[in-house]
Every structure is written in structure tokens, then in C-alpha cells.
Design an enzyme around this catalytic site. Structure first.
Site, PDB file in Angstrom:
ATOM      1  CB  SER A 144      12.272 -10.050 -22.189  1.00 48.36           C
ATOM      2  OG  SER A 144      11.444  -9.471 -21.197  1.00 48.36           O
ATOM      3  CD1 TRP A 164       5.868  -9.900 -25.916  1.00 47.61           C
ATOM      4  CD2 TRP A 164       5.943  -8.538 -24.132  1.00 47.61           C
ATOM      5  NE1 TRP A 164       4.643  -9.957 -25.302  1.00 47.61           N
ATOM      6  CE2 TRP A 164       4.655  -9.134 -24.210  1.00 47.61           C
ATOM      7  CE3 TRP A 164       6.209  -7.657 -23.104  1.00 47.61           C
ATOM      8  CZ2 TRP A 164       3.655  -8.868 -23.280  1.00 47.61           C
ATOM      9  CZ3 TRP A 164       5.221  -7.373 -22.171  1.00 47.61           C
ATOM     10  CH2 TRP A 164       3.957  -7.980 -22.262  1.00 47.61           C
ATOM     11  CG  HIS A 165       8.410  -4.857 -22.008  1.00 46.18           C
ATOM     12  ND1 HIS A 165       9.132  -6.017 -21.875  1.00 46.18           N
ATOM     13  CD2 HIS A 165       7.649  -4.761 -20.883  1.00 46.18           C
ATOM     14  CE1 HIS A 165       8.835  -6.597 -20.728  1.00 46.18           C
ATOM     15  NE2 HIS A 165       7.932  -5.869 -20.105  1.00 46.18           N
ATOM     16  N   GLY A 166       8.113  -3.118 -26.365  1.00 45.48           N
ATOM     17  CA  GLY A 166       7.818  -2.008 -27.249  1.00 45.48           C
ATOM     18  C   GLY A 166       8.811  -1.884 -28.375  1.00 45.48           C
ATOM     19  CG  PHE A 196       4.028  -2.748 -23.073  1.00 43.60           C
ATOM     20  CD1 PHE A 196       4.667  -1.762 -23.812  1.00 43.60           C
ATOM     21  CD2 PHE A 196       4.167  -2.746 -21.696  1.00 43.60           C
ATOM     22  CE1 PHE A 196       5.431  -0.786 -23.178  1.00 43.60           C
ATOM     23  CE2 PHE A 196       4.939  -1.785 -21.055  1.00 43.60           C
ATOM     24  CZ  PHE A 196       5.564  -0.805 -21.798  1.00 43.60           C
TER      25      PHE A 196
END
Length: 475
Positions: free
Chosen positions: A321, A324-326, A475
Site C-alpha cells: 500500500s 502504491w502511493h509513490g 499517485f
């Protein structure tokens, strides 16, 4: 095209009028939404349309092909094609430079020379969101949990639906796609409530998030010269900035969808009123949390294989997770910290939120709410910092004697704190509803009702901050 722009203020009424009053048939309405969505998305850069079109064509073809074969090997191959294309596109645009730079550092550490090419490319807006949305379609069709559509227009409109295309909520095909397959009738009450939710979303974005951003950016950009007290205030303001920014976007997206007769899943449920970290993650970015739960955590075994395996699965879930954001170690560290926060509930095998899930927080829960909020603020410092070294230095300066010095706050920041208090009070009063303005004044005399709406409009007009791009667009 931004929700808080003049372009969108012109675009939305035009599409709305054409949708309900010129094209009453469902097939034409779907075609209109498809065209409007491509205009909305192409407003940033028409070249972005190529990737989303290719993703749409491929996953539509995979869905149709899966419906026409019972051969397990062939079905796995088709699913693999979808996974390879979608995750490959995401990896190339979002993570190529991250991996190449870190491989170069690793080789350098071993005394070896390695200089991979660095790509100068622009990350397509919303790629992380629509990629996950189309992936859920392919996976659900593969698992025979969803009937694939034979209509390319329906599927393309589902993938590119402009209200939630670039920043979610990440919709499941099983919820959104069937809505494109049914006739829709105009519901005045639903549309009016959608407008109220849009209004509340604009307040959170333009007034709360944009005003917070000015102080947050100035402090984070020069944190080494700021006292700990200023850093602490900036960290708290960032918590409200990211909440106002992202949940405000979700409110506008959900409200806009309701204008066209669609229902999107709730994405935020008053997360800062949570009494524990597990409860926070049930209330923050719900569409992404449930996506990872259903397509990562449960396939890994979830919590059914003992404590050690549950802990490992939880760690994997939060690391993925965070990533996924960066493409930055700060996001990975943020994910790891949140996994660490989950340890007490795992060790005790207790999920305190379950007891409270159906019950909203009360003032008696205030100590637990404050404790949870401060833990999330600590995590947001990792999330907001450019580098891990900056984050650790930032936290170190907060917990220094300068924490007890009086910060010099700009006048704008002082009234921003007052507006945040207004936000908290209104959301607390409306915490049992889908959004705080749900039903607000609906049975009041019209002068009182319209006074309420115009008051909020005036607050947005007079207290708007300097326009900032939505955080989650990166994102």
C-alpha cells in the site's frame, strides 16, 4: 480538468443538460459519458488517452475471451496478459526510475559501476487508480464472480467514468459496471443531495486543504530553521490538508456521480474520529484498503493461518500500500510504520473497532481519538517528507526543547485553525451520515435552507486558499 476550475464549472452543466434532456436513451447516455470522460481526461494532455484506451481495449478483449473458454490454462494465460500489461504500464511509468536509481546505488555500494538510463517521462494522471479498477474487472471475470460485458461502450465508459477517473474512489466492476447496463431516471432529491456533497467537498478542498498547504509548504521547505512548535503545527496541518484534499475530491466525485444517477462507494468515513489504528484504516481511503484486502491480503491467507502468518501478511499489505502511493522510500517507511501500529491488535487478537463499528464515537472516546490522531500525524511526517533523512530530522526537531517556544504564525494560518475547528464540529455533528450536509435543511423553509447554502458558498469565496493541485494526482 480540475474539479475546482472554471473549465469544470462550464463542462459539468453542459454534460448534465445533454445527458438528461437531449439524450434520454441509455445507450446514448453511455456514449455521452464516454466522450465526456475522454474530454475531461484529455484536458491535461491528449497523449494520456492512448494508454487508457489501450488498457480498455485489452481488458475488454480479455473479458470476452475469458467468457468463451473453459480451458484453465488458457484462462490463466489471459489473466496473465491483463496483469502483465496493467502492472507493466504502472511499473514502467511510476517505478522505472526508482528501481534504476536504487540498483545503481546498490552496485556502487559493492564497488561496481552501473549507470542505467533515467527516463524523463511524465506520470499519466490517475494511472494507479484506473489500472486497479480494470485489474479488478479481469480478476473478477477470471474467478467467475462477474459476467463480462459484451458492450465495448459500456466497458469503456466504466473504465473512464470522469467523476472518479483520476483519484477514485477505485470502484469494483461488480458495483459500477451494472449501473451502466440499467436505465437511469432523474431523481431530484438524489441530485440535490449530490450538489450538497459537492459543496462540502469544495469547502474541504478550497478552504481547508489549500489554506493548510501554504503554511505546510513553507515549514517543510525550510524545516531546519523552524522551532519544534512550528514543525508540530505544520505536521498537524498536513493531516488536515491531506484529509481535506483527498476526501474533498471524493465528495465531489461521489456528488457528481449522483447527478448522473450513479452511486459510488464511500471513500472516507470520518477517519480522524477513529479510536484505534485498525478503525482508522477502515475509515480512510476505503476503496483502496478494501481493494488490497480482497486482492492481496485474503489471497495471501489473510488471518486464517496463525499469528505469524497474519503478521507477515499485514506487513506485506501495508508495504504494498505504501509503495502504491509513490516510488520513494518515505512511502514504504510510512507503510511499515502503519503495519507496526497494527501489532497490538494482532498480538491481542482483538479488533476493538468491531465492537464499535456500528456505534459512532462519543466524547468519552476523546482520549483514544486523540491518541490515534497523533499516531497518524507521526506517520504523515514520513509521507510528506522528500527523503527519509528529512523525516527523521523533522521528527527529531519536534522533540527538542524548541517544541515549547511560541511559534510565529501568519494571520492566515490562525484563521485556518479556526476553519479547521469549524470542519471538525460540523463533521462531528454529521458523523452518522454519509456526508455532513446530508439532509441538511431539507425540511426547512426555503429561506433558511438557501441561507445555509449561500453561507457556505460565501465562506468558500472569502476564505479560499491559493489553488493547489490535488495531492493524490501524483499517485
Amino acid at each position: 480538468m480540475l474539479f475546482n476550475s472554471i473549465d469544470f464549472a462550464v463542462f459539468l452543466p453542459i454534460v448534465f443538460l445533454l445527458y438528461w434532456f437531449v439524450l434520454p436513451r441509455r445507450t446514448w447516455q453511455n456514449a455521452l459519458l464516454l466522450v465526456a470522460s475522454y474530454v475531461f481526461y484529455g484536458w491535461w494532455d491528449w497523449k494520456f488517452l492512448i494508454l487508457i484506451f489501450l488498457s480498455t481495449v485489452l481488458d475488454y478483449g480479455v473479458g470476452v475471451a475469458l467468457s468463451r473458454t473453459e480451458d484453465n490454462v488458457r484462462r490463466k494465460l489471459l489473466l496473465g496478459v491483463s496483469l502483465l500489461f496493467n502492472l507493466g504500464s504502472l511499473g514502467f511509468f511510476k517505478y522505472y526510475n526508482f528501481f534504476s536509481e536504487n540498483f545503481a546505488r546498490a552496485f556502487s555500494f559493492l564497488g561496481l559501476a552501473f549507470s542505467p538510463a533515467v527516463l524523463n517521462i511524465v506520470l499519466p494522471v490517475g494511472i494507479s487508480f484506473y489500472t486497479f479498477q480494470t485489474l479488478s474487472y479481469s480478476i473478477d471475470v477470471y474467478k467467475r464472480e462477474l459476467e463480462p460485458t459484451e458492450s465495448f461502450v459500456e466497458f469503456a465508459a466504466f473504465v473512464s467514468f470522469f467523476p472518479q477517473l483520476v483519484a477514485g474512489p477505485i470502484e469494483r466492476a461488480s458495483n459500477l459496471l451494472p449501473q451502466f447496463q440499467k436505465d437511469r431516471t432523474f431523481d431530484r432529491e438524489r441530485a440535490v443531495d449530490g450538489l450538497r456533497q459537492i459543496l462540502w467537498g469544495l469547502f474541504k478542498k478550497i478552504v481547508i486543504a489549500d489554506n493548510c498547504a501554504e503554511y505546510v509548504n513553507s515549514v517543510y521547505g525550510n524545516y531546519t530553521n523552524q522551532p519544534g512548535s512550528a514543525l508540530a503545527i505544520a505536521a498537524i496541518l498536513f493531516a488536515f490538508q491531506i484529509y481535506g484534499d483527498f476526501s474533498g475530491y471524493s465528495d465531489i466525485a461521489i456528488g457528481t456521480s449522483r447527478l448522473f444517477g450513479f452511486g459510488l462507494m464511500r471513500n472516507f468515513a470520518n477517519p480522524y474520529f477513529s479510536r484505534s489504528i485498525p478503525e482508522f484504516w477502515r475509515r480512510w481511503h476505503i476503496s483502496l484498503s478494501t481493494w488490497f484486502r480482497d486482492y492481496v491480503y485474503i489471497p495471501l491467507g489473510g488471518s486464517r493461518r496463525g499469528l505469524a502468518r497474519t503478521a507477515v501478511n499485514t506487513l506485506i499489505l501495508f508495504l504494498v500500500s505504501g509503495f502504491w502511493h509513490g516510488a520513494n522510500w518515505t512511502f514504504i517507511a510510512w507503510g511499515a510504520l502503519n503495519a507496526f501500529y497494527m501489532v497490538p491488535s494482532l498480538m491481542g487478537r482483538r479488533v476493538p473497532v468491531k465492537r464499535n463499528e456500528a456505534v459512532v464515537a462519543t466524547l468519552r472516546d476523546l482520549p483514544a481519538i486523540l491518541r490515534t490522531f497523533l499516531l497518524t500525524v507521526l506517520g504523515w511526517i514520513l509521507f510528506r517528507s522528500d527523503h527519509l533523512s528529512d523525516a527523521f530530522a523533522y521528527i527529531g526537531r519536534i522533540f527538542s526543547p524548541s517544541l515549547f517556544t511560541m511559534p510565529l504564525l501568519p494571520e492566515r494560518t490562525i484563521y485556518t485553525l479556526g476553519l479547521i475547528l469549524l470542519l471538525v464540529v460540523i463533521e462531528w455533528r454529521g458523523r452518522t451520515k454519509a456526508h455532513p450536509l446530508e439532509g441538511a435543511g431539507f425540511h426547512w423553509p426555503w429561506p433558511a435552507r438557501w441561507s445555509l447554502y449561500y453561507s457556505l458558498v460565501l465562506v468558500i469565496y472569502f476564505f479560499s486558499g491559493r489553488s493547489q493541485q490535488f495531492i493524490y494526482f501524483q499517485f
